[in-house]
Scaffold this active site. Sequence first.
Site, short mmCIF file in Angstrom:
data_model
loop_
_atom_site.label_atom_id
_atom_site.label_comp_id
_atom_site.label_asym_id
_atom_site.label_seq_id
_atom_site.Cartn_x
_atom_site.Cartn_y
_atom_site.Cartn_z
N SER A 49 0.84 -1.21 0.00
CA SER A 49 0.00 0.00 0.00
C SER A 49 0.87 1.25 0.00
O SER A 49 0.38 2.35 -0.26
CB SER A 49 -0.94 0.00 1.21
OG SER A 49 -0.23 -0.24 2.41
N LYS A 117 4.11 -11.62 3.53
CA LYS A 117 2.68 -11.81 3.26
C LYS A 117 2.49 -11.79 1.75
O LYS A 117 3.17 -11.03 1.05
CB LYS A 117 1.86 -10.69 3.90
CG LYS A 117 0.39 -10.71 3.49
CD LYS A 117 -0.41 -9.67 4.23
CE LYS A 117 -0.47 -8.31 3.55
NZ LYS A 117 -0.95 -8.30 2.15
N GLU A 119 -0.84 -12.28 -1.40
CA GLU A 119 -2.30 -12.29 -1.62
C GLU A 119 -2.71 -13.53 -2.41
O GLU A 119 -1.98 -13.97 -3.30
CB GLU A 119 -2.71 -11.04 -2.41
CG GLU A 119 -2.41 -9.74 -1.68
CD GLU A 119 -2.82 -8.50 -2.47
OE1 GLU A 119 -3.48 -8.63 -3.52
OE2 GLU A 119 -2.47 -7.39 -2.02
N GLU A 186 -9.32 -9.20 4.65
CA GLU A 186 -9.60 -7.78 4.39
C GLU A 186 -11.01 -7.65 3.82
O GLU A 186 -11.33 -8.26 2.79
CB GLU A 186 -8.57 -7.21 3.40
CG GLU A 186 -8.85 -5.74 3.08
CD GLU A 186 -7.75 -5.06 2.28
OE1 GLU A 186 -6.67 -5.66 2.08
OE2 GLU A 186 -7.98 -3.91 1.85
O1 KIV Z 1 -0.35 -3.36 1.42
C1 KIV Z 1 -1.01 -3.34 2.45
O2 KIV Z 1 -0.93 -2.45 3.29
C2 KIV Z 1 -1.92 -4.44 2.66
C3 KIV Z 1 -3.11 -4.13 3.48
C4 KIV Z 1 -4.15 -3.51 2.63
C5 KIV Z 1 -3.60 -5.33 4.15
O3 KIV Z 1 -1.76 -5.49 2.09
#
Ligand code: KIV
Length: 284
Positions: A49, A117, A119, A186
């Site tokens: 983000s 992390k 997705e 989310e």
């Molecule tokens: O990039 C990010 O901050 C995220 C959040 C939206 C969970 O993946």
Amino acid sequence: MSERKRVTLPTLFEKAAGGEPITFLTCYDYPTGYFQEQAGVDMILVGDSLGMTMLGYDSTLPVTMDDMIRHSQAVRRGSPNAFLVGDMPYMSYQPSVESAIRNAGRFMAEAGCDGIKLEGGVEMADRIAGIVKAGIPAMGHLGLTPQSVSALGGYRLQGKGALQAKKIVDDAKALEEAGAFGILLEMVPDRVAQIITERAQGCFIMSLGSGPHVHGQLLIYHDMFGLYPKFKPRMAKVFGNAGEVILQGLQQYVKEVGDKTFPAREHYFGIKDEEYEELLELLD
Ligand code: KIV
């Protein structure tokens, strides 16, 4: 500097097992990392983000691995003890398991992250399994997954219908079986998040806009403090309007430089008379 002990996976699992909510925030820079460390935040996500909040793109898609590594390094310098999660950017893991392992390894080796992390659900379970087999803790991300914003048709609630909700429950199970230590949900309805949390055995469940029946909460730092001018998602509580304070300060600066009330005497430095006289002679 903070004296607290380093937050580790066992610390986090202990919290989850004891029903103590885990705190999780995004962070992209050194000073914010420092403040989050002092506040005792358990987990920090260097989210892609940052493409929107820090770099001003319209989506997270243009963010590169080098962007992520640079920001993760800065956050780690500010926050030596939080459990630091590096967010794998678009196309750093989708092409293959090998690309996923290689880029996950960069977060660990170059930025001192504690895990990563990524997705996606069942279709990304082999990436999670490969990364975990390489000895790197991996977290999943389901529901609204911003890297697929085009396919999802916008930034909106996911799992509203029973069939779509069932797919998210199944995806969570696939990620857990692949070895994910945690899953971020989310914008998933609260009761769907609750089912996933109740069924989780070997991983903990975190919520961003997915309600309280989980093991912990994530917020985007810029949304919490009014620092993202384009919009504020409904799920974000504003804990203080730093954006407003900064804007007022900037307007005051422009005014004071304009009317010459800044700088005042205490904001600049002088030279001793004898040195000044000598300087003038040297210049003659
Ligand atoms: O990039 C990010 O901050 C995220 C959040 C939206 C969970 O993946």
